[in-house]
Structure formats: C-alpha cells, structure tokens
Design an enzyme around this catalytic site. Structure first.
Site, PDB file in Angstrom:
ATOM      1  N   PRO A  46      37.951  48.252  38.245  1.00  0.00           N
ATOM      2  CA  PRO A  46      37.824  47.024  37.144  1.00  0.00           C
ATOM      3  C   PRO A  46      39.129  46.455  36.989  1.00  0.00           C
ATOM      4  CG  PRO A  46      37.345  49.492  36.476  1.00  0.00           C
ATOM      5  CD  PRO A  46      38.187  49.646  37.639  1.00  0.00           C
ATOM      6  N   GLU A  47      39.175  45.361  37.115  1.00  0.00           N
ATOM      7  CA  GLU A  47      39.987  44.158  36.626  1.00  0.00           C
ATOM      8  C   GLU A  47      39.414  43.615  35.356  1.00  0.00           C
ATOM      9  OE1 GLU A  47      42.307  42.281  39.888  1.00  0.00           O
ATOM     10  OE2 GLU A  47      41.791  43.743  41.148  1.00  0.00           O
TER      11      GLU A  47
END
Length: 277
Positions: free
Chosen positions: A2-3
DNA sequence: AAGCCTACCTGTTGGC
DNA sequence: TGCCAACAGGTAGGCT
C-alpha cells in the site's frame, strides 16, 4: 503493497462502515505487529464512538473523542469490513467490532509480513501531528501546499538521487516505489539525477505528475500487484496503466526502448533511459 | 545532517 | 517436483 492511493482507497472503503459507529469489541490475536499493540485497546475503545476517519501519508487514522487510532498497513496489510462470523484466515491479527444500522460489522486487519502497526495516540499526549511517527512527515501530495516550488526549495542541499529523495518521505509523503517510478517517467526525469541539480521547471512537471498519477490511481481503486484488495474485496486496476514499473525489458510505451531495471538503495527502480534524462 | 545500511517478516517466483 | 535464493508495495533506527 500500500502506497498512498491504496491507503486512501482503504480509508474511503472503511469510512461509511465506521463513522459514527460505536465500538463494541476489540480482538487482538497476537502481541503486535511491527510494534506491540496497545495492550489496553479494548478498555480504551469499547463503548466509544468513531467520530471520523483520516489519513496522514500512509497512516490511516480513526478519530475518537479521547484520541486517535493509528493504523499502518506496512508492505502487505489490508483491511476488510465483514459481517460477524466470517472464518479467520491465517494472518488475521486484529478486529474492531462495531455496531451500525445494519448490525455488527468487523473491521479486520490482515498482514502476512507484519510490517504494519496499530497504535493509540491519546489526546492528553498532545497534538497528533507531533506523534513520533507523524512529526517528520513531508507535505501531502494532494494538498495545495505541494508544488514544484516546494520540491525545488526543499531539495537544494540534497545530493541523493531524486528517486530516493521521493521515497524518503520527509519532503512529500505517500510516494512509494511504484508511484515514484511512474511519476519520474511521466516527468521525463532520470531517477538517478541528484535531487539538488533538478531545475524548478522540471520540478513543476514532477509535482504535476505525482499529483495526477496518485489521483488517477485512487480513482482506479489503487494497484493490485500481489495481494492488495480493497475493503470490499475488489482488486485495484491502476497496475494496468503502468509505464515502467514491473516492466523490465518490455518496450517503453512511448519510444519502444526496453525499460531498464536498476537498484537504488536496495530497491528496484524501473525507467526508460531515452525518455528520462 | 545527509546518506547509507540493517532490521523487521512471510509468501511467491525463478533457476537449477 | 523439490529445494533454495532472491525478491516484494514501508520505514524506523543506528551508524558514519
């Protein structure tokens, strides 16, 4: 995984299930992840109302009257909202059980690599922004403060390659390995260029690229590379629009030159040596 | 102070 | 098919 876009997609997914709901239970299935879970989390949260959700960089925030629950998904974490009684999967570490108009719902944190975190910031301990994990963070790339001028000014004394400066997160947050590669491609900047040597005009282009790419990724539901899924179990689609990331040896979509893969600070960087100078 | 490196973990992939 | 090494989206903390 997850960015920023994936965390924001997660936040938007959980928000309608959590906002204004009362926490009825907290289940911790291990001592902690990257750091120990707050051991008294159930006492802290049971019976309390979730006032709202937020995000700072890649940190997800659940706001209560007396404090804030800080959740980080690390490299492999995701949150789901489920009806009660769904069978546990391996690496389901944490549940927040809430009551809403549709009955009880479980917010479940799944994180195989356990680089994630669940922490509590009590409002008696001062401003949330001063929390040890949040205070060093750079500006939010989707807020007005973020600009080419800011990037330019903040990098004058930085000799490290621009790719690594973006990842460091002290100037701008939320740009992880994928979106750093994609943004530099869009801006036509070689990832090895010393950050302090890039002109104001090129930083204007880079800021615009970061903004556009993150926003587009959020609309697409984020990127699903290996295991990212949204709260409702859906995959993201942004990975279909990658220009360079994970495309080593594949012809550049712009000029046809094979995309290169190199290592910068132990991380893979993908770029086009012709389009990015 | 910047910048480099290590560490934290499991799961997947590719080479042999 | 099995084994093993390399690698994966993040980032704090320790060192120079």
């Amino acid at each position: 995984m997850p960015e920023l876009p994936e965390v924001e997609v997660t936040r938007r997914g959980v928000a309608p299930h959590l906002e204004d709901r009362i926490v009825e239970d907290v289940v911790l299935r291990r001592e902690g992840l990257r750091w120990p879970f707050p051991p008294n989390l159930r006492e802290l949260l049971a019976g309390r109302r979730i006032l709202g959700t937020g995000r700072r960089g890649k940190y997800l925030l659940l706001t209560f009257e007396h404090g804030t629950l800080i959740v980080h998904l690390g490299m492999s974490g995701h949150l789901r909202v489920l009806p009660e009684g769904i069978e546990l999967k391996k690496h389901d570490h944490f549940d927040l059980v809430v009551r809403g108009p549709e009955g009880r719902r479980v917010l479940r944190l799944h994180d195989p690599r356990r680089f994630g975190a669940v922490l509590w910031h009590d409002h008696d301990d001062g401003e949330l922004e001063q929390h040890v994990l949040l205070r060093g963070l750079g500006v939010e790339p989707l807020e007005d403060k973020f600009s080419g001028a800011l990037l330019h000014q903040a990098t004058r004394n930085r000799s490290a390659p621009i790719k690594q400066v973006l990842l460091a997160g002290d100037i701008v947050v939320g740009v992880g390995n994928i979106y750093a590669c994609e943004s530099l491609f869009r801006a036509g900047i070689n990832p090895k260029t010393a950050a302090g040597k890039i002109s104001r005009a090129r930083y204007d282009k880079l800021a615009e690229a970061i903004r556009d790419i993150l926003a587009a990724a959020i609309v697409q539901g984020g990127s699903t590379l290996r295991d990212f899924i949204a709260v409702n179990g859906q995959s993201g689609y942004f990975q279909q629009t990658y220009f360079v990331y994970d495309r080593a040896g594949v012809p550049c979509r712009n000029c046809g030159t094979p995309v290169r893969q190199i290592k910068q600070g132990q991380r893979s960087t993908f770029y086009c040596a012709v389009c990015q100078r």
